[in-house]
Design a protein around this motif. Structure first.
Motif, PDB file in Angstrom:
ATOM      1  N   VAL A  10       1.144  56.647  17.959  1.00 58.01           N
ATOM      2  CA  VAL A  10       0.172  55.983  17.055  1.00 58.01           C
ATOM      3  C   VAL A  10       0.521  56.357  15.872  1.00 58.01           C
ATOM      4  O   VAL A  10       0.398  55.451  14.777  1.00 58.01           O
ATOM      5  CB  VAL A  10      -1.341  56.105  17.315  1.00 58.01           C
ATOM      6  CG1 VAL A  10      -2.189  55.532  16.872  1.00 58.01           C
ATOM      7  CG2 VAL A  10      -1.337  55.704  19.150  1.00 58.01           C
ATOM      8  N   ARG A  11       0.943  57.643  15.500  1.00 60.10           N
ATOM      9  CA  ARG A  11       1.026  58.172  14.200  1.00 60.10           C
ATOM     10  C   ARG A  11       2.414  57.456  13.714  1.00 60.10           C
ATOM     11  O   ARG A  11       2.411  57.068  12.553  1.00 60.10           O
ATOM     12  CB  ARG A  11       1.562  59.595  14.508  1.00 60.10           C
ATOM     13  CG  ARG A  11       1.623  60.524  13.045  1.00 60.10           C
ATOM     14  CD  ARG A  11       1.668  61.940  13.275  1.00 60.10           C
ATOM     15  NE  ARG A  11       2.896  62.386  13.979  1.00 60.10           N
ATOM     16  CZ  ARG A  11       2.761  63.073  15.266  1.00 60.10           C
ATOM     17  NH1 ARG A  11       1.759  63.369  15.740  1.00 60.10           N
ATOM     18  NH2 ARG A  11       3.976  63.335  15.830  1.00 60.10           N
ATOM     19  N   ASP A  12       3.382  57.046  14.589  1.00 65.37           N
ATOM     20  CA  ASP A  12       4.663  56.544  13.729  1.00 65.37           C
ATOM     21  C   ASP A  12       4.652  55.047  13.667  1.00 65.37           C
ATOM     22  O   ASP A  12       5.577  54.450  13.073  1.00 65.37           O
ATOM     23  CB  ASP A  12       5.891  57.001  14.782  1.00 65.37           C
ATOM     24  CG  ASP A  12       5.977  58.635  14.498  1.00 65.37           C
ATOM     25  OD1 ASP A  12       5.245  59.244  13.691  1.00 65.37           O
ATOM     26  OD2 ASP A  12       6.629  59.225  15.502  1.00 65.37           O
ATOM     27  N   ALA A  13       3.699  54.469  14.185  1.00 66.74           N
ATOM     28  CA  ALA A  13       3.879  53.034  14.483  1.00 66.74           C
ATOM     29  C   ALA A  13       3.193  52.333  13.169  1.00 66.74           C
ATOM     30  O   ALA A  13       2.159  52.787  12.783  1.00 66.74           O
ATOM     31  CB  ALA A  13       3.170  52.351  15.570  1.00 66.74           C
ATOM     32  N   GLU A  14       3.747  51.289  12.588  1.00 65.89           N
ATOM     33  CA  GLU A  14       3.116  50.400  11.671  1.00 65.89           C
ATOM     34  C   GLU A  14       1.637  49.968  11.838  1.00 65.89           C
ATOM     35  O   GLU A  14       0.746  49.685  11.052  1.00 65.89           O
ATOM     36  CB  GLU A  14       4.223  49.229  11.070  1.00 65.89           C
ATOM     37  CG  GLU A  14       5.310  49.882  10.529  1.00 65.89           C
ATOM     38  CD  GLU A  14       6.276  48.637  10.310  1.00 65.89           C
ATOM     39  OE1 GLU A  14       5.996  47.536  10.688  1.00 65.89           O
ATOM     40  OE2 GLU A  14       7.616  49.049   9.548  1.00 65.89           O
ATOM     41  N   ASN A  15       1.620  49.300  13.110  1.00 63.92           N
ATOM     42  CA  ASN A  15       0.350  48.926  13.481  1.00 63.92           C
ATOM     43  C   ASN A  15      -0.517  49.785  14.124  1.00 63.92           C
ATOM     44  O   ASN A  15      -1.414  49.659  14.731  1.00 63.92           O
ATOM     45  CB  ASN A  15       0.653  47.613  14.437  1.00 63.92           C
ATOM     46  CG  ASN A  15       1.332  48.020  15.734  1.00 63.92           C
ATOM     47  OD1 ASN A  15       2.142  49.037  15.894  1.00 63.92           O
ATOM     48  ND2 ASN A  15       1.023  47.197  16.702  1.00 63.92           N
ATOM     49  N   GLY A  16      -0.002  51.121  14.088  1.00 61.10           N
ATOM     50  CA  GLY A  16      -1.093  52.414  14.654  1.00 61.10           C
ATOM     51  C   GLY A  16      -2.467  52.349  14.054  1.00 61.10           C
ATOM     52  O   GLY A  16      -3.466  52.446  14.605  1.00 61.10           O
ATOM     53  N   PRO A  17      -2.712  51.846  12.907  1.00 54.42           N
ATOM     54  CA  PRO A  17      -4.038  52.014  12.217  1.00 54.42           C
ATOM     55  C   PRO A  17      -4.970  50.828  12.805  1.00 54.42           C
ATOM     56  O   PRO A  17      -5.968  51.131  12.975  1.00 54.42           O
ATOM     57  CB  PRO A  17      -4.072  51.955  10.706  1.00 54.42           C
ATOM     58  CG  PRO A  17      -2.568  52.445  10.494  1.00 54.42           C
ATOM     59  CD  PRO A  17      -1.676  52.049  11.528  1.00 54.42           C
TER      60      PRO A  17
END
Length: 459
Positions: A50-57
């Motif tokens: 989640v930390r590294d994904a663009e859509n994590g937020p």
């Protein structure tokens, strides 16, 4: 539930819609279970994928709405610290490097003297490495070696332990257990000599995984990542050069719980805490168990049985467990107690220590008759520990005949050695406790420690 949130993040930099749907579905079910059991406080953590994904937020927002609770996004440093604290919580005085292998990253951190030292995060999670290598373990091996090449501080692990955390590494350990016919199925504290672990990793990394011997012990969901977990562990061993690879069932989640404890609670021995709780649940008198700690200490001193600090710790823990089988049929108290102790959800104890506790309590109930004992259980404990378990079992058999597991009695008696005689001293008002059974057990103990005679005296 393995949602595989990290799948695709290394190449697309986004969480896949399928993984997101699986994860949210699992969280929905989890929220319902929390409501059923009336959970009052919910702590939720998010890690590398989640930390590294663009859509994590965006995923975090949806997950928080579903759970009705905030989600803490861990940095790589936070994740490493929490993993280290998980190991500190579950091991007694750990000394070495902790490695936590997830789907997206690998955290490595030094632990010693109850503290956390150097640490770093590497892009070597099993899912990420599989994707970045194009599914070729040989390429993955090169990627892992290159990623770790600049971390010269890892050489501080030379000759110490490496504590392996994470589902993929636990699966590797389970497979190793099955292939070697290991008698316990307890992953926590399972230790493999570093050179043996290195060779095992080489074999797994370059084999057709579904054709590997005993692969059925690993779930089908975990199997595809085994070669990549093996590749990473192989390179870590080469870099760190530890004495052993030791598996930990505790990681980030338990590290969070550890950080919520007071300094006083953190300082407690986790094994003694667990044994005291079991004594409270299953013993006739937990106070009597505590008294046995003092009584057996004096007995060992009188009998000339020397103990290391760790052996003394184990004997004290065994005393707390000596009455947990009293509700069982007399013919099965020993074997049932052995099974409970050897497979209990204890932390802070290695497998030889488990064997010592189980054997000592078995001997306390069954005497030194070993027909019902698995030879493999005895093999887990070195000769010195086995001998001390036998002595402790014999001492406890004398003590329980006198006390009948009731408090306030045993500390009024004592064992001593006078010349070639083993002497049990009883106060005058307890003279009626003497008898043939007591003297028989006393005689067996005397023979075991090389004395000629056994007698009781009144004072």
């Amino acid at each position: 539930m393995l949602a595989g949130l990290g799948r695709g993040v290394g190449t697309t930099h986004r969480l896949s819609s399928g993984s997101v749907a699986t994860a949210l579905g699992a969280l929905k079910r989890f929220r319902r279970l929390c409501d059923q059991i009336e959970v009052e406080s919910l702590r939720v953590l998010a890690t590398a994928a989640v930390r590294d994904a663009e859509n994590g937020p965006d995923f975090l927002t949806r997950a928080e709405e579903m759970l009705g609770a905030p989600i803490e996004m861990l940095s790589g440093k936070d994740e490493a610290r929490r993993s280290a604290h998980g190991v500190i919580a579950g091991f007694w005085k750990p000394d070495g490097f902790v490695g936590d292998l997830g789907g997206g990253s690998l955290e490595l951190v030094d632990v010693k003297d109850g503290g956390v030292g150097n640490g770093a995060t590497f892009p070597l999670g099993g899912i990420r490495l599989e994707e970045s290598s194009g599914g070729v373990p040989k390429i993955a091996q090169t990627l892992a070696a290159d990623s770790l090449s600049g971390a010269d501080w890892l050489s501080q692990g030379l000759g110490r332990d490496f504590y392996a955390v994470g589902g993929t590494w636990r699966s590797l350990a389970r497979l190793h257990m099955a292939q070697t016919g290991y008698p316990l199925h307890v992953i926590d504290h399972y230790a493999i000599p570093a050179d043996e672990a290195l060779e095992f990793c080489r074999v797994i990394a370059h084999s057709e995984i579904d054709a590997v011997d005993s692969i059925d012990v690993v779930s089908k969901q975990r199997r595809p990542l085994l070669p990549y977990g093996a590749v990473v562990l192989e390179q870590v061993i080469r870099k760190v050069r530890p004495k052993r690879v030791v598996m930990s069932a505790l990681g980030v989640r338990e590290g969070l719980l550890y950080e919520m404890l007071t300094p006083e609670e953190r300082g407690k021995d986790p094994l003694k805490v667990a044994c005291r709780e079991l004594a409270q649940l299953r013993s006739r008198s937990p106070q009597h168990c505590e008294e046995l700690i003092v009584w057996t200490e004096k007995a060992f001193e009188a009998l000339g049985v020397d103990e290391t600090e760790e052996e003394r710790r184990l004997r004290r823990a065994a005393c707390l467990l000596t009455d947990i089988g009293w509700r069982a049929h007399p013919d099965y108290r020993g074997t049932q107690s052995l099974s409970i102790i050897s497979n209990a959800a204890f932390i802070g104890i290695d497998h030889p220590g488990r064997a010592y506790l189980a054997l000592a309590v078995y001997y306390r109930y069954a005497g030194l008759v070993e027909e019902a004992l698995s030879p493999r259980i005895r093999e887990l404990a070195p000769s010195r520990l086995k001998e001390r378990a036998r002595i402790l079992g014999c001492v406890l058999r004398v003590g329980y005949l006198i006390s009948a597991a009731m408090p306030g009695i045993i500390l009024r008696t004592s064992l001593s050695v006078r010349g070639e005689d083993l002497e049990l001293r009883l106060p005058n008002d307890l003279a009626d406790l003497d008898g043939e059974r007591v003297r028989k057990r006393l005689g067996r103990l005397a023979k075991m420690i090389g004395l000629e005679n056994a007698l009781t005296t009144l004072s």
